[in-house]
Design an enzyme around this catalytic site. Structure first.
Site, short mmCIF file in Angstrom:
data_model
loop_
_atom_site.label_atom_id
_atom_site.label_comp_id
_atom_site.label_asym_id
_atom_site.label_seq_id
_atom_site.Cartn_x
_atom_site.Cartn_y
_atom_site.Cartn_z
N HIS A 25 0.85 -1.19 0.00
CA HIS A 25 0.00 0.00 0.00
C HIS A 25 0.88 1.23 0.00
CE1 HIS A 25 -4.15 1.64 1.02
NE2 HIS A 25 -3.38 2.72 0.96
N HIS A 27 1.27 4.87 -2.33
CA HIS A 27 0.73 5.73 -3.39
C HIS A 27 1.84 6.47 -4.12
CE1 HIS A 27 -3.64 5.54 -2.41
NE2 HIS A 27 -3.19 5.22 -1.21
N ASP A 29 1.58 9.22 -5.94
CA ASP A 29 1.51 10.67 -5.74
C ASP A 29 1.69 11.06 -4.28
OD1 ASP A 29 -0.88 9.51 -5.03
OD2 ASP A 29 -2.16 10.99 -6.01
N GLY A 186 -9.51 7.87 -2.59
CA GLY A 186 -10.12 9.18 -2.45
C GLY A 186 -11.00 9.22 -1.22
N HIS A 213 -9.78 0.53 -0.77
CA HIS A 213 -9.69 1.38 0.43
C HIS A 213 -10.99 1.26 1.22
CE1 HIS A 213 -6.17 3.35 -1.38
NE2 HIS A 213 -6.00 4.00 -0.23
N GLU A 216 -10.99 3.07 6.69
CA GLU A 216 -10.03 4.11 7.09
C GLU A 216 -10.80 5.31 7.63
OE1 GLU A 216 -6.29 6.70 5.26
OE2 GLU A 216 -7.81 5.91 3.91
N ASP A 313 1.63 3.90 3.09
CA ASP A 313 0.54 4.70 2.54
C ASP A 313 1.12 5.83 1.69
OD1 ASP A 313 -2.05 5.41 1.95
OD2 ASP A 313 -2.40 6.48 3.83
#
Length: 371
Positions: A25, A27, A29, A186, A213, A216, A313
């Site tokens: 996991h 990302h 970006d 998102g 996702h 969370e 993350d």
């Protein structure tokens, strides 16, 4: 245990950075080097909140420490803004792999949303190709340096838009060219996986792996929808699954816990939880249990037999690495090398790879920890 300025630590005489790791996991970006952001921003004429890499790193960390996933996500406006060209995407992806190699990762999955990188005229296929080119450049550089790593793309759709079926088809189109799975990301609360049922139905018909996702910023209904509507093979975070646990007795040495139907299903089916300790603190995902790492239900889930994995993350937003996350957990819960090996084996078993390659990965982890 002490953690140095680079996030490394020594446990039982070994540098944690040297141990073989699996990252599930992570990302794209959320993993930009601050100096890269500054240079790419200058190339495209983008204003940034700070002028130095060190100050920009501080800005990200401080902006993300709000206890809110919504506020946390706002910082991505800056990182995605410098990832709108072929050159920018390729560079970010290449450096992403380089940073994984430096962190001791031998297999990683990078998740990112192609639909967020079309502002300067690139097509969906062009942005995926640019990222894949960067990944392969990073892998080739690692091989030349005598290091082995493989990185697969998790093509991601934004859960608050209506392009998920289109992005799912994009992911399947790239399955033989670098894409290994699909995700939705998102704002979670108010945007359940059920909104994207058509995309998940299509992916299921194509036997294409899915992680979602869930758990969370939203609770058990989000996790339930990820499993039922999304057919998720893994849960992105899933930390709020602990809400489905009931403590029925507690004494000084033992805690008796009763599992609900949902948590029992996840545990008994060994569905991996992609837990991200530092990020979970920043976004308020564990606020029901406390505001310190020692309050994180990670250890409770581990002791109950859930397939817990450790993840970063967003390395930039949390100013962290996989090595640092492992060190923080070892410090908080007095884990030893055997525990850290279990977390890597769980991640390897949950990787979106053919079974033969997962077995090879498990063997490499075993050999690395034995050394």
């Amino acid at each position: 245990m002490s953690i140095d300025q680079h996030g490394d630590a020594v446990l039982q005489g070994l540098s944690l950075r040297s141990l073989p790791k699996v990252s599930l996991h992570d990302h794209l970006d959320g993993a930009l080097r601050p100096e890269t952001i500054l240079e790419l921003a200058d190339e495209v004429g983008l204003e940034v909140p700070e002028d130095s890499a060190e100050d920009l790193a501080d800005w990200f960390a401080e902006s993300c420490d709000s206890g809110s996933l919504v506020e946390y996500l706002k910082t991505f406006d800056l990182t995605t803004a410098v990832m709108q060209t072929t050159e920018g995407l390729r560079r970010v992806a290449r450096e992403f792999v380089e940073d994984l190699v430096a962190d001791g990762v031998i297999y990683g999955e990078v998740r990112w949303a192609p639909e967020q990188h079309l502002q300067r005229g690139l097509s969906l296929d062009e942005v995926v190709e640019a990222v894949q080119d960067g990944i392969e450049e990073g892998e080739d550089a690692a091989e030349r340096a005598g290091r082995d790593i493989r990185v697969g793309q998790l093509i991601t759709a934004m859960r608050h838009t209506d392009r998920s079926l289109e992005i799912a088809k994009l992911a399947v189109d790239w399955r033989e060219r670098g894409a290994v799975g699909f995700d939705i990301a998102g704002p979670e609360d108010g945007f359940p996986p059920s909104r994207h049922r058509a995309a998940f139905d299509y992916l299921a018909s194509e036997f294409f792996p899915v992680t979602v996702h869930a758990g969370e910023a939203a609770g058990l209904d989000s996790i339930r929808s990820a499993l039922i509507d999304g057919r998720a093979l893994r849960l992105g975070h899933g930390v709020r699954l602990a809400n489905d646990l009931s403590v029925i007795s507690r004494d000084r040495e033992d805690v008796m816990v009763e599992l609900g139907d949902l948590s029992r299903w996840v545990r008994d089916r060994e569905i991996p939880l992609e837990l991200s300790p530092s990020s979970n603190l920043q976004t308020g995902a564990i606020q029901a249990w406390g505001d310190e790492l020692a309050d994180h239900p990670f250890d409770l889930l581990y002791q109950l037999g859930f397939a817990v994995t450790v993840n970063v993350d967003n390395r930039t937003m949390s100013r962290t690495s996989l090595t640092r996350e492992l060190a923080l957990l070892a410090q908080a819960f007095e884990y030893d090398l055997d525990d850290l090996e279990v977390f890597q084996l769980n991640a390897a078993a949950g990787a979106f790879l053919p079974v033969e390659e997962r077995e090879e990965l498990i063997e490499l982890i075993g050999e690395g920890f034995d050394r």
